[in-house]
Scaffold this active site. Sequence first.
Site, PDB file in Angstrom:
ATOM      1  N   SER A 242      -1.489  -0.214 -12.151  1.00 31.03           N
ATOM      2  CA  SER A 242      -1.342  -0.782 -13.133  1.00 31.03           C
ATOM      3  C   SER A 242      -3.238  -0.941 -13.974  1.00 31.03           C
ATOM      4  CB  SER A 242      -0.766  -2.192 -12.764  1.00 31.03           C
ATOM      5  OG  SER A 242      -1.798  -2.886 -11.519  1.00 31.03           O
TER       6      SER A 242
ATOM      7  N   LYS B  69      -4.104   8.333  -5.119  1.00 28.23           N
ATOM      8  CA  LYS B  69      -3.568   6.579  -5.651  1.00 28.23           C
ATOM      9  C   LYS B  69      -4.577   5.774  -5.442  1.00 28.23           C
ATOM     10  CE  LYS B  69      -0.924   2.872  -5.608  1.00 28.23           C
ATOM     11  NZ  LYS B  69       0.015   1.777  -4.832  1.00 28.23           N
TER      12      LYS B  69
ATOM     13  N   LYS C  98      -4.488   6.090  -0.347  1.00 25.19           N
ATOM     14  CA  LYS C  98      -4.636   5.234  -1.449  1.00 25.19           C
ATOM     15  C   LYS C  98      -6.368   4.624  -0.311  1.00 25.19           C
ATOM     16  CE  LYS C  98      -1.741   1.539  -1.760  1.00 25.19           C
ATOM     17  NZ  LYS C  98      -0.312   0.418  -1.451  1.00 25.19           N
TER      18      LYS C  98
ATOM     19  N   ARG D 220      -0.115  -6.725  -8.838  1.00 27.39           N
ATOM     20  CA  ARG D 220       0.606  -8.189  -7.782  1.00 27.39           C
ATOM     21  C   ARG D 220       0.765  -9.037  -8.641  1.00 27.39           C
ATOM     22  NH1 ARG D 220      -5.001  -6.676  -4.615  1.00 27.39           N
ATOM     23  NH2 ARG D 220      -4.590  -4.970  -3.887  1.00 27.39           N
TER      24      ARG D 220
HETATM   25  C1  PBG Z   1       1.822  -1.840  -1.797  1.00 25.21           C
HETATM   26  C2  PBG Z   1       1.361  -1.639  -3.195  1.00 25.21           C
HETATM   27  C3  PBG Z   1       0.208  -1.557  -4.106  1.00 25.21           C
HETATM   28  C4  PBG Z   1       0.904  -1.035  -5.559  1.00 25.21           C
HETATM   29  C5  PBG Z   1       1.784   0.253  -5.039  1.00 25.21           C
HETATM   30  N1  PBG Z   1       2.010  -0.328  -3.518  1.00 25.21           N
HETATM   31  C6  PBG Z   1       0.257  -2.789  -4.167  1.00 25.21           C
HETATM   32  C7  PBG Z   1      -1.413  -3.115  -3.735  1.00 25.21           C
HETATM   33  O1  PBG Z   1      -1.431  -1.747  -2.736  1.00 25.21           O
HETATM   34  O2  PBG Z   1      -2.014  -3.745  -3.298  1.00 25.21           O
HETATM   35  C8  PBG Z   1       0.239  -0.564  -6.957  1.00 25.21           C
HETATM   36  C9  PBG Z   1       0.654  -0.120  -8.053  1.00 25.21           C
HETATM   37  C10 PBG Z   1      -0.339   0.006  -8.776  1.00 25.21           C
HETATM   38  O3  PBG Z   1      -1.126  -0.973  -9.332  1.00 25.21           O
HETATM   39  O4  PBG Z   1       0.470   0.372  -9.796  1.00 25.21           O
HETATM   40  N2  PBG Z   1       3.311  -2.310  -1.711  1.00 25.21           N
END
Ligand code: PBG
Length: 327
Positions: free
Chosen positions: A277, A251, A197, A207
């Site tokens: 997202s 991801k 990630k 967010r």
């Molecule tokens: C953290 C989490 C995130 C996403 C999934 N799990 C945000 C981050 O790491 O800041 C992002 C998913 C997305 O952008 O669609 N719990």
Amino acid sequence: MAFPERRMRRLRRTPAMRRLVAETRLSVDDLVAPLFVREGIDEAARIASMPGQSQHTVASLLVEGKRLASLGVPALVLFGVPDTKDATGSGASDPDGIAQVALRELRGSLGDELVLIADLCLDEYTDHGHCGVLRADGTVDNDATLELYREVALAQACAGAHVVAPSGMMDGQVAAIRDALDGGGFPDVAVLAYAAKYASALFAPFRDAVEVTIAGGGDRRSYQQDPANRREALVEVDLDVAEGADMVMVKPALSNLDVVAEVRRRVDIPVCAYQVSGEYSMVKAADERGWIDGPAVAAEQLLSIKRAGADFILTYFAAELAEALGG
Ligand code: PBG
């Protein structure tokens, strides 16, 4: 000698011919729908930066879950948005926390019809917005966070999650969670590891969806990966597999297709990718302006994610695509 020597276009002449020789196919079985459930609202609320997506009430989440099941989508991944946040993100492991309430309802009404994946993290629940608890100096305390992740895993399993998906990128999180689940009587609950990630600017709309602001304008670069690094992702994946991950994730998806392809070659367990997202919202925004054909671009991108090696894809286009595929 005839020229051209090789006529590639013979197999591209008709739609039926192209279908016959297609190497990769996108199906409803490839899709996982990410959904948000918000505590303390009476009506589903649209997420402005993610057109077509909502913060659900428990009731509207159930309706959406049933719709996904009837479209043939095999799984959803759930994110809880609590009404109040605190320093340790206690809502994440509270049996009456919003995600647990929602999981119980979903499992109660859908049974095993949909695979229920619970995102396992603290950031939606902490008042500072980090994925773990903080030391006095403001840095994220890895091992203290693991203790909390164990509790979250148990709460989610107890509420009916089939799969828990740790997304916090703490070292040792998969081993800690596997141990907690086995010790707590949930040996059959699977772990989907957010293994590779990357710290990405593409998470911004998410967010908004979960109402997270990282304190002091901070970021997640001390725990999420540097996009500069490919080999490091393979080390992360190897560690998660060794710690007992049942499935691994890369991801964001599109900017890391090289990593998806390498991970697919490296492991024999299911590999998935998360079209995040920002990837979704960029397509939606350009489509709204009439600059691109959004559904066509989405289908093309998802196909390429699959071609790179993803066995399934977490995507906000899941329901839309399932409908288009005639689910
Ligand atoms: C953290 C989490 C995130 C996403 C999934 N799990 C945000 C981050 O790491 O800041 C992002 C998913 C997305 O952008 O669609 N719990």
